[in-house]
Every structure is written in C-alpha cells, then in structure tokens.
Design a protein around this motif. Structure first.
Motif, PDB file in Angstrom:
ATOM      1  N   ARG A  74      14.758  20.756   2.317  1.00 37.81           N
ATOM      2  CA  ARG A  74      14.598  20.328   0.932  1.00 37.81           C
ATOM      3  C   ARG A  74      13.238  20.700   0.355  1.00 37.81           C
ATOM      4  NH1 ARG A  74      16.699  14.558  -0.662  1.00 37.81           N
ATOM      5  NH2 ARG A  74      16.640  15.669  -2.647  1.00 37.81           N
ATOM      6  N   VAL A  75      12.260  20.934   1.221  1.00 36.45           N
ATOM      7  CA  VAL A  75      10.952  21.369   0.724  1.00 36.45           C
ATOM      8  C   VAL A  75      11.082  22.711   0.014  1.00 36.45           C
ATOM      9  CG1 VAL A  75       8.591  21.980   1.396  1.00 36.45           C
ATOM     10  CG2 VAL A  75       9.767  20.102   2.539  1.00 36.45           C
ATOM     11  N   ALA A  76      11.990  23.546   0.462  1.00 36.61           N
ATOM     12  CA  ALA A  76      12.163  24.882  -0.105  1.00 36.61           C
ATOM     13  C   ALA A  76      12.989  24.887  -1.378  1.00 36.61           C
ATOM     14  CB  ALA A  76      12.823  25.799   0.932  1.00 36.61           C
ATOM     15  N   GLU A  77      13.631  23.776  -1.690  1.00 39.98           N
ATOM     16  CA  GLU A  77      14.493  23.730  -2.871  1.00 39.98           C
ATOM     17  C   GLU A  77      13.652  23.604  -4.147  1.00 39.98           C
ATOM     18  OE1 GLU A  77      17.050  20.430  -2.236  1.00 39.98           O
ATOM     19  OE2 GLU A  77      18.123  21.360  -0.554  1.00 39.98           O
ATOM     20  N   PRO A  78      14.255  23.925  -5.303  1.00 40.13           N
ATOM     21  CA  PRO A  78      13.526  23.730  -6.566  1.00 40.13           C
ATOM     22  C   PRO A  78      13.110  22.269  -6.738  1.00 40.13           C
ATOM     23  CG  PRO A  78      15.492  25.063  -6.923  1.00 40.13           C
ATOM     24  CD  PRO A  78      15.580  24.536  -5.512  1.00 40.13           C
ATOM     25  N   LEU A  79      12.035  22.080  -7.437  1.00 38.52           N
ATOM     26  CA  LEU A  79      11.566  20.729  -7.729  1.00 38.52           C
ATOM     27  C   LEU A  79      12.571  20.021  -8.642  1.00 38.52           C
ATOM     28  CD1 LEU A  79       7.848  21.701  -8.299  1.00 38.52           C
ATOM     29  CD2 LEU A  79       8.771  20.463  -6.332  1.00 38.52           C
ATOM     30  N   PRO A  80      12.607  18.692  -8.612  1.00 41.83           N
ATOM     31  CA  PRO A  80      13.639  17.986  -9.373  1.00 41.83           C
ATOM     32  C   PRO A  80      13.492  18.119 -10.885  1.00 41.83           C
ATOM     33  CG  PRO A  80      12.065  16.438  -8.414  1.00 41.83           C
ATOM     34  CD  PRO A  80      11.750  17.772  -7.835  1.00 41.83           C
ATOM     35  N   LEU A  81      14.625  18.104 -11.554  1.00 39.54           N
ATOM     36  CA  LEU A  81      14.645  17.976 -13.009  1.00 39.54           C
ATOM     37  C   LEU A  81      14.714  16.476 -13.285  1.00 39.54           C
ATOM     38  CD1 LEU A  81      16.823  20.095 -15.438  1.00 39.54           C
ATOM     39  CD2 LEU A  81      15.965  17.830 -15.967  1.00 39.54           C
ATOM     40  N   LEU A  82      13.603  15.921 -13.734  1.00 35.20           N
ATOM     41  CA  LEU A  82      13.413  14.475 -13.687  1.00 35.20           C
ATOM     42  C   LEU A  82      14.295  13.703 -14.653  1.00 35.20           C
ATOM     43  CD1 LEU A  82       9.538  14.546 -13.337  1.00 35.20           C
ATOM     44  CD2 LEU A  82      11.192  13.902 -11.569  1.00 35.20           C
ATOM     45  N   ILE A  83      14.526  14.258 -15.841  1.00 31.31           N
ATOM     46  CA  ILE A  83      15.282  13.504 -16.850  1.00 31.31           C
ATOM     47  C   ILE A  83      16.423  14.390 -17.357  1.00 31.31           C
ATOM     48  CG2 ILE A  83      15.165  12.155 -18.988  1.00 31.31           C
ATOM     49  CD1 ILE A  83      12.187  11.845 -18.524  1.00 31.31           C
ATOM     50  N   PRO A  84      17.574  14.374 -16.670  1.00 29.95           N
ATOM     51  CA  PRO A  84      18.721  15.152 -17.157  1.00 29.95           C
ATOM     52  C   PRO A  84      19.190  14.620 -18.507  1.00 29.95           C
ATOM     53  CG  PRO A  84      19.044  14.366 -14.892  1.00 29.95           C
ATOM     54  CD  PRO A  84      17.869  13.635 -15.445  1.00 29.95           C
ATOM     55  N   HIS A  85      19.848  15.481 -19.243  1.00 31.83           N
ATOM     56  CA  HIS A  85      20.370  15.101 -20.557  1.00 31.83           C
ATOM     57  C   HIS A  85      21.575  15.995 -20.843  1.00 31.83           C
ATOM     58  CE1 HIS A  85      20.627  14.626 -24.943  1.00 31.83           C
ATOM     59  NE2 HIS A  85      19.882  13.548 -24.814  1.00 31.83           N
ATOM     60  N   PRO A  86      22.630  15.474 -21.472  1.00 30.61           N
ATOM     61  CA  PRO A  86      23.816  16.300 -21.743  1.00 30.61           C
ATOM     62  C   PRO A  86      23.506  17.559 -22.554  1.00 30.61           C
ATOM     63  CG  PRO A  86      24.299  13.977 -22.124  1.00 30.61           C
ATOM     64  CD  PRO A  86      22.827  14.063 -21.868  1.00 30.61           C
ATOM     65  N   ALA A  87      22.476  17.501 -23.400  1.00 33.16           N
ATOM     66  CA  ALA A  87      22.133  18.662 -24.223  1.00 33.16           C
ATOM     67  C   ALA A  87      21.340  19.706 -23.454  1.00 33.16           C
ATOM     68  CB  ALA A  87      21.330  18.211 -25.450  1.00 33.16           C
TER      69      ALA A  87
END
Length: 784
Positions: A74-87
């Motif tokens: 998981r260290v190699a994965e992209p960093l999180p998208l903290l606030i998803p939104h439908p748009a």
C-alpha cells in the motif's frame, strides 16, 4: 481574581514560551536522527526513462536510496483522495514517489537517507534521472483549449464538474430571469494563484521501537495523519502515535494528509530501524507543497432599477494543479459562499475543476471564499456604477434581514449539509462600518478612493471534535483536545472556556492539542472550526466534571448540590462563605485510594472515615477521578460575517497603491476573547493585502515557477499594512451551547474585493483582475 473569563481580553498564555525561544518545533526534534532528502523533478511534464543511483553510492554517510519500485504494498499505491464527491469524475492523486510520469516541477522521484542533510543533498545531486519531455499544460486557458493532457485518461483535463441552481420564487431559472430583467451585465474576472507560505515549512520525524511507531509532524491534523500512516503501513491504530509539536503556521497547506513524506519517512524508519527526520526547505515548499486561489469567472447578472439582483449566473474555471488530494472543496466553497449576505432572486453556478502541470491546489486561508467574495462584490460595484447609485445602497437593497434568520440559501455547502445561515444583522453591520470608515463624509478625488466588501463565512464544520478535562489532586485542570494549533491562541481560548465553566483561575489550567496520546479522536484545524467545535466539546466536558464535583462536594459539605457554586477553585455553599471545600480535595475524594502518597491523598484512604458502607467505594455507573470527556457534533455550519472598507491612494506617476485607512466590522457570535479575534482579523487582513497587491505564483510556458523564493515572491512588509480599525457585532449562534462562530479566516476573505473597489474608485477604471500591481495599473491607465 476572576474565573468568569468568557469574553475577556485575556493575554495569550502561550506567548511567553514562544517569544522567549522555548517553543519546540519539528526541526528541534531528532538531533541524532538520520536525514532524508529528495530528488525532485525539474520538469513539469515528463516520462521517467531511467534512474541511475550509482553515482550516489560512494557518498560517505549514505544509508539508503529508494525509488517507487522499492516501495511495498500500500505504500506504493497513490495517496488517498480525501474527500470524494459525485461531481469529482476524474479524481487523481500522486504516488509517494513518482511512478513513470512526473506532472509538476518538484514532484518527488527519489528518496535519499544519509547521516545528515548535507550528505543526503550531496547524494541527491549525484543521482541521474533520464526523462522524455512531454508537453506541459500551464494555466487555465491552455488546459481548456489545448489537446495536451495532464493525465492521459482525463479528457479535456476536467477532473470535476458541478452545477447548483436555485430558481426564483416563481420557479424560473436564473437564465430565464436574467433574459427578462430590466438591466443586465456580463463580464469576466480573474484571480491569480497564491500560496500559504508559512514561516515553518512541513516536516516529519519518525521513530520505531519494533512495536510502536511515534511520528511527529508539522501538521494541522495529527489524528488524520495517524489513521493514514496506520492504514498505509499496515499497523494497528493503537500502535501509532502522531504528535504535532509547536507548528510555525499552517494556513491550510498542512491540512493535507498524508503528504508523501508523512508515509515515506515512517516507512523508512521502520525498515531501517532508525530514527529519521525530514524538514522542508523553502524552495521545496514553493514547488512541492500546495497553492490556491487561481480562478477565471464569467458572470451574468440581471437586476432592477433599485439594484435588486433578480438573477445571477456564474461559470467558474478552477485551476486544481496536477492532483486533487483534497477533492473539490475549494471550488465548492467559492460557488456557495459567493452569495454572501444577500438574497439573490435566482442563482446558477457551474464550475469545472481543471488539471494543469503545476503544483496541486488545496485550501489556503479563506479556502475559496476570497474568490467568491471578489465575484459578488465586484458584481455589486458594477451594478451600482451602472445605476449611478451609492455602492452601500445597492448592497443594503439586497441584504437578508435580521427577521429572516435562519435563512436557507437553497444550496449544499462544503460539509454536504444545507447552506442555512443561522444568525446575523447585516444592516447593523453596514451602519457600523460606514461610521467607522467615515463613508458618508468621504470626498472622492482623482487618486483617492474608498472601497467596501461584505462576506459571510461558513465556520465550525463537522463532523465533530472532542474534549477531555481532568482535575488533579493539586487543584490543577488539564484540558486536551485532538485538533492542532498553529498560533491561533487555542491554549488561551480553551483555558478561558474551562475557567468560566469550572470556576478555576486560568493560571491553574493547562491545555494540550494535537497529541494522539492525549486525545485520539479528532478531525483537525481548518475552516475556522476550532473554537466552535472543540470549544463547545470542552465546555460540555467541563459541565460533566462540574456536575460530578458538586455532587461529591455536596456529600462532604452535607449540602444540596443546587446550593453550591465554584469560585476561584473553591466549592462553597451560596450565602455561607465558611462552608467550602477546595476542588483539589474534591478531586482526592473522587478517587478512593488504598495507598496514600502525601497528606492530601491520605484524605481518600480506606481508614480516613466518613465512608458509606451501604455502597461500594466507587458507585455503580461512576468512574474514579474527577474528569470528563465529551464530544460536540454540529448539526451544520455556523455562519460568521463581516464587512471591510478601505481608503487608498494611487500615485499619479508610479501607480503605486497605498492603503491609508482600513476598517473591519466582524460578527463571530459571542466573543470568547476579543483581543485574539482582533489578532486573527489583523493577520488575515495582512495576508489579504498580500493577495490583493503582491502575491502571485508566476509560471512560464514550460511549467517552471519563476518566483520560488522569498527574493522573488513578493509579500507586504509591516510598513505596507495599515492600522486596522476594528468593530465587533455579536449575534449568537443558536446552533451550539456557547453561541459562537469561527473567526480564524475572516480577515483575509474580502480584502481583494475591498482593494479592487477602492482602486477602481480612485482611478475610474474597471479592476477585474487581482492581484493588481503598479505596472498593471500603469498599463490600465494607458489602455493596454
């Protein structure tokens, strides 16, 4: 001595420590730690062909070199998208170390660990990275019209697209209303990029003992960093501690979590079983942290002869940089807070969030509001100019009235909840501001102008914060909360709340923030939320403690708890001063002891006498000790408001702009500490002046940031900041127990709009771009 301190101008408790050099910042830690440095991309857009680290291997003191290929799981994965939104249809975040493609100058490519930072930088200089250059996309105009893509799988460089519309009372759309309005205007507005640039950059220090990981980070959200680190490194949450030491400013850039370094440094500390530290240098901060502000706005407005806005349509193009770790909060805030204190007949707002090959965009103090206020206030000024009316009259004609609260603007705010204003008195605020600045007596002349700007700010967003309060046997009160401090005065304000709630002298109250060892559940410091959310949580925790203290004291005094008060740390019977007991003794009695450690704790010993034998020493449902914990979760945001006015003078030859007077009237509900609120406003105005007249991020067509240093990135000196005249209005919020609203970002929000209004008044020229420099004003004068 008083313990009723809510509303008093109490001097900041933290200042003596910080002003005498006793602060403890990130770089004060880890004197013997290994040092981390990064090879960062020199190109805005390129494909990585090869990384040759062989030249660095002979550097004495080199410990390790890592590229993306060395990162596990998981260290190699992209960093999180903290606030998803439908748009947010095409959300993209960076890898901790670049994988295959770099998308802005400054993106980390290689991580180096060495005995000290000098050696680590030497090793970085010897690492060779071969790139295949790709066409960079720089600026909103190019991103919209160019065939080049920042992300190959994001068509048109559009990461998000959102429309919100509020029809008229008769059900007409904004477009329909504008088409049939008595008067219409259409225009374009531009706001340049700027950035937070706190005095202290980012930094991470990590230590692993084989079981537990302790991370110090210069962050605005230690609990969120903790959760992110635990998730990325596969550690149980209780085995991770994250502490924010003293933090030298944040202003939004340190709310992102995790930064690549907040994952990489702890990971390498675990892998090497060594203490590691990274501190950001100034150029790194300019090219690899975050920026904000950049937008293009297209406005159409329909209005009547009195200046009432019947219909408003705004289309926004928002420059989001190369990545979207914090989602689309900034353009959402712009599009909703644009409405300000006004009743708009019908409103349609559409925004597109655009990727460019520049540093990513995340919230910066004001977080989209300065752009929205610039749009609305420029609109009000243009309506007034078109109708030949006073600018304050047009604003007053559109105000929400005090009797109309709570007022539903019919939109969804950044917290996903309805945009409902809780309280306010905008006509009274305008009257107070006009008197403060001398609006009606101002005599305009060429080169001298007056300007105004109004705003409403959503503050105290959820979902929650908590507070823990403990009174120990020495009578001291220990307060802790999970959110962090970066200079706002939390230690003082939270102590004032506790002193008032508990009746304890403020000198006997200590406050800890941002330490997950003391408080593990929190959201963070942003969006002017600390006083509203943590302040109310602390007040609620204090009330629990107070209730328990009175119950224990009543038993000791053989009195009714309802007859007791606490003053200066002494519980006493009202009307009988001699019948009293210190809170310190109450704290002792709250904790029945088998062992005594001093004369005071002996009072709670097994043979001290006075115990009831028909119940256990700790009653059912009780806990030992005099402490309490509580949480406050707001129903929705509170809405603070303010109005600013300025008088400026423009030089006829050099076109320099000088602010002669600046006045602010602010409403943040009940004031906890007027002096701290004024300090926050003054600091915000200073940042706003910078954003209006000086600060911008200048990129060339190759995506190179041309002013990535304090030699070239202009900021105002103290001599450029005017004396700020401040007035307060208090309309308590009905949404929380203390009746307060936030104030941390208020000062910066309307400044660009105010200065634009004043310069336009002085020059008789439309000011539709900010910031405005002397050279730009000079060219405007000459029609270029």
């Amino acid at each position: 001595m008083t313990t009723r301190l809510f509303g008093e101008r109490v001097a900041r408790k933290e200042d003596p420590r910080l002003l005498t050099g006793q602060g403890r910042y990130l770089d004060d830690l880890g004197r013997d730690a290994l040092a981390v440095a990064f090879v960062r991309s020199p190109h805005a857009h390129a494909r990585i062909l090869d990384i040759d680290v062989s030249g660095a291997l002979d550097v004495e003191g080199l410990v390790a070199v890592y590229t993306w290929e060395d990162l596990p799981g998981r260290v190699a994965e992209p960093l999180p998208l903290l606030i998803p939104h439908p748009a947010l249809t095409h959300g993209r975040t960076a890898y901790p170390l670049a994988r295959e493609v770099v998308r802005h100058v400054g993106e980390p490519v290689v991580m180096v660990v060495a005995q000290d930072r000098y050696l680590a930088e030497d090793a970085c200089a010897l690492i060779r990275v071969d790139y295949e250059l790709l066409k960079p996309v720089v600026g909103i105009e190019e991103a919209v019209h160019s065939a080049a893509l920042v992300h190959e799988d994001v068509p048109g460089n559009v990461g998000a697209h959102l429309v919100q519309e509020v029809p008229s009372r008769s059900g007409q759309s904004a477009r329909e209303v504008i088409e049939t309005a008595p008067h219409t205007l259409a225009f374009r507005l531009d706001i340049e990029r700027s950035a937070c640039t706190p005095l202290e950059g980012r930094g991470v220090h990590a230590r692993w003992d084989g079981t537990d990981l302790r991370v110090h980070s210069s962050t605005q959200t230690s609990t969120s960093v903790r959760m992110a680190v635990a998730a990325k490194l596969g550690l149980p949450l209780p085995n991770v501690e994250v502490i924010a030491p003293d933090v030298g400013g944040g202003f939004g850039v340190k709310i992102v979590h995790p930064w690549p370094e907040e994952i990489l440094v702890p990971w390498a500390a675990m892998l090497l079983n060594r203490e590691l530290k990274w501190t950001e240098d100034r150029r790194e901060h300019f090219i690899s942290s975050a920026h904000e502000r950049g937008q293009v706005q297209f406005v159409r407005v329909g209005f009547d002869d009195a200046g009432h806005v019947l219909g408003l349509e705004v289309t926004i193009l928002h420059d989001h940089g190369a990545y979207m770790p914090y989602g689309i909060i900034v353009p959402i805030v712009t599009s909703t807070q644009l409405l300000g204190p006004y009743k708009i007949g019908s409103y349609r707002v559409e925004f597109s969030s655009i990727y460019t090959n520049t540093v990513q965009v995340t919230p910066y103090r004001g977080a989209g509001r300065p752009q929205g206020v610039f749009c609305m206030e420029r609109t009000m000024d243009k309506i007034a100019a078109y109708l030949g009316r006073d600018r304050t009259e047009v604003r007053a004609a559109n105000f929400i009235q005090p009797s109309e609260f709570p007022y539903d603007q019919g939109m969804i705010f950044q917290d996903g909840r309805p945009l409902i204003y809780d309280s306010g008195d905008y006509p009274a605020m305008l009257a107070k501001l006009k008197e403060l600045i001398g609006w009606d007596s101002f005599v305009p002349r060429k080169g001298l102008g007056i300007g105004i700007g109004c705003y409403v700010e959503g503050t105290g967003v959820g979902p929650y914060e908590g507070g823990h309060v403990q009174i120990t046997s020495d009578g001291r009160v220990h307060v802790s909360t999970g959110l962090t401090s970066q200079g706002q005065g939390h230690e003082t304000v939270f102590a004032q709340i506790a002193a008032t709630e508990l009746g304890v002298p403020i000198e006997r109250i200590s406050v800890v923030t941002g330490d997950t060892r003391r408080f593990g559940y929190a959201v963070g410091t942003f969006a002017s939320r600390a006083a509203v959310v943590s302040g109310n949580a602390i007040a609620l925790a204090c009330r629990k403690v107070r209730e328990k203290a009175l119950r224990i004291a009543a038993e000791a005094l053989e009195a009714d708890p309802a007859d007791l008060e606490i003053t200066d740390g002494l519980v006493h019977v009202v009307g009988a001063p001699g019948a009293s007991i210190p809170l310190s003794t109450v704290a002792v009695l709250s904790n029945p002891l088998r062992y005594s450690f001093d004369a005071e704790t002996a009072r709670a010993g097994q043979f001290a006498g006075g115990a009831s034998f028909d119940r256990p020493p700790v009653a059912e449902g009780e806990e030992p000790g005099l402490e309490g914990r509580d949480y406050y979760s707001p129903l929705r945001s509170t809405f603070a408001a303010g109005m600013h006015a300025a008088i400026v003078e423009t030089d006829p030859d050099t076109a320099e702009i000088r602010i002669l007077r600046y006045a602010v009237v602010h409403d943040c509900g009940r004031l906890i500490n007027p002096m701290i609120v004024e300090g926050q406003i003054h600091g915000g105005v200073a940042q706003g002046v910078g954003g209006a007249l000086y600060e911008r991020m200048v990129y060339d067509s190759h995506g190179q940031l041309l002013n990535a240093s304090f030699m070239d990135f202009l900021m105002p000196y103290a001599t450029e900041i005017p004396h700020i005249e401040t007035g307060h209005l208090e309309t308590p919020s009905p949404l929380n127990p203390l009746g307060i609203k936030g104030a941390g970002e208020a000062g910066v929000i309307p400044v660009a709009a105010v200065i634009a209004s004043a310069v336009e008044d002085a020059e008789g020229l439309p000011i539709d771009r900010m910031p405005i420099s002397p050279s730009e004003l000079f060219h405007l004068r000459s029609g270029r």
